[in-house]
Motif scaffolding. Structure first.
Motif, short mmCIF file in Angstrom:
data_model
loop_
_atom_site.label_atom_id
_atom_site.label_comp_id
_atom_site.label_asym_id
_atom_site.label_seq_id
_atom_site.Cartn_x
_atom_site.Cartn_y
_atom_site.Cartn_z
N ASP A 69 0.82 -1.22 0.00
CA ASP A 69 0.00 0.00 0.00
C ASP A 69 0.85 1.27 0.00
O ASP A 69 0.32 2.37 -0.04
CB ASP A 69 -0.95 0.01 1.20
N GLY A 70 2.18 1.11 0.03
CA GLY A 70 3.07 2.27 0.03
C GLY A 70 3.50 2.72 1.41
O GLY A 70 4.37 3.58 1.54
N HIS A 71 2.92 2.15 2.46
CA HIS A 71 3.34 2.44 3.83
C HIS A 71 4.58 1.60 4.16
O HIS A 71 4.80 0.55 3.54
CB HIS A 71 2.25 2.05 4.83
N PRO A 72 5.38 2.03 5.14
CA PRO A 72 6.43 1.14 5.63
C PRO A 72 5.83 -0.20 6.06
O PRO A 72 4.74 -0.25 6.62
CB PRO A 72 7.01 1.89 6.84
N ALA A 73 6.53 -1.28 5.75
CA ALA A 73 6.03 -2.62 6.11
C ALA A 73 5.78 -2.68 7.62
O ALA A 73 6.49 -2.07 8.41
CB ALA A 73 7.04 -3.68 5.69
N ARG A 74 4.77 -3.44 8.00
CA ARG A 74 4.35 -3.48 9.39
C ARG A 74 5.26 -4.38 10.23
O ARG A 74 5.90 -5.27 9.73
CB ARG A 74 2.90 -3.96 9.47
N GLY A 75 5.25 -4.09 11.52
CA GLY A 75 6.01 -4.92 12.43
C GLY A 75 7.24 -4.23 12.99
O GLY A 75 7.99 -4.85 13.73
N GLY A 76 7.44 -2.94 12.65
CA GLY A 76 8.53 -2.19 13.26
C GLY A 76 8.01 -1.49 14.49
O GLY A 76 7.72 -2.12 15.52
N PHE A 77 7.86 -0.17 14.41
CA PHE A 77 7.31 0.57 15.53
C PHE A 77 5.83 0.24 15.74
O PHE A 77 5.38 -0.01 16.85
CB PHE A 77 7.49 2.07 15.31
#
Length: 284
Positions: free
Chosen positions: A72-80
């Motif tokens: 979706d263009g967001h940073p991949a999930r699972g970081g902050f």
């Protein structure tokens, strides 16, 4: 569609307490670009000059490599932020308390912390809410505090019955906004926001199923805050907003405002004949 039982809620809640810190200088060129985006004269900002409020949304944004972005263009999930396995991620609302001012030449420091995570079943399916607290500092002083509400949800089912909300009321004060593609692109660029729903027409219509480009929640909130400042004669000390329905670039929308209780100002956005898209309250 992912349901509540399919979410590992306890695992997702282990993200509560995670922190992210970012710093960035309040650069005169950024102030000029911000002013130009909102149709103000850019001017020649100098060190020590008060910067526009809500400029902090354009500063210290996560800068991940392009290959690390999600579909979706967001940073991949699972970081902050927790890796919520629901496809749509939206800014549901927020609230501010302004304490001091950012100034040109300051180095802004943002301290962000995941405060809470909850899941519930809504009319359209499973909803996951993540609450983040941001503290904005500069020169050892607190400039503002912000509570940000993020909602994750599934894609709409094509055959699901949809409840049509009532048309928005007319405010005593009104201003029309044309959500042009350049405006949406400029705001995405200012905030280093790669979310494709704001600039990628084939993606937003064919993958996410929206009728057009989506107007950013923070863009609407900034427009409403600036409108409140104009109507009130000075910047509000407290401001809250809540996204209720999406706005698209398919038609102009209107900033509405009316007097609220105890000296507050109630504000909202809506298209002609459409429901409230974002509601807000300003307090002095």
């Amino acid at each position: 569609m992912t349901g509540t039982s399919e979410l590992d809620i306890e695992h997702l809640r282990t993200w509560i307490g995670r922190e992210d810190i970012g710093t960035e200088a309040v650069d005169p060129a950024l102030v000029r670009r911000f002013r130009a985006t909102f149709d103000d004269e850019p001017g020649n900002p100098v060190d020590g000059e008060v910067a526009p409020r809500l400029l902090h949304w354009c500063l210290a944004q996560p800068a991940v490599p392009s290959h690390s972005l999600g579909p979706d263009g967001h940073p991949a999930r699972g970081g902050f932020l927790p890796p919520v396995p629901l496809p749509r991620r939206m800014w549901a609302g927020g609230r501010f308390a302004f304490i001091d001012e950012l100034r040109v030449g300051d180095t802004m420091r943002r301290v962000s912390r995941v405060e809470d995570l909850s899941v519930k079943e809504g009319r359209t399916g499973t909803l996951c809410f993540v609450t983040v607290k941001h503290e904005i500092e500069a020169g050892g002083r607190t400039v503002l505090t912000e509570i940000q509400d993020i909602v994750y949800r599934g894609l709409d089912a094509g055959d699901a019955p949809k409840k049509v909300p009532p048309p928005a009321a007319e405010g005593r004060h009104r201003r029309e906004i044309v959500p042009s593609a350049p405006l949406l692109f400029r705001y995405s660029a200012l905030t280093f926001n790669g979310h494709r729903i704001h600039y990628d027409y084939p993606y937003v219509t064919k993958v996410e199923g929206y009728p057009g480009l989506v107007v950013h929640g923070p863009l609407q909130a900034t427009q409403l805050y600036r409108y409140a400042t104009e109507l009130g004669g000075r910047p509000p000390a407290r401001f809250s907003f809540r996204g209720l329905s999406p706005l698209f670039d398919t038609a102009p929308y209107v900033l509405h405002a009316d007097d609220g209780p105890n000296g507050t100002l109630e504000l909202w956005t809506a298209t002609a004949g459409g429901p409230v898209a974002m509601s807000a309250e300003a307090q002095w």
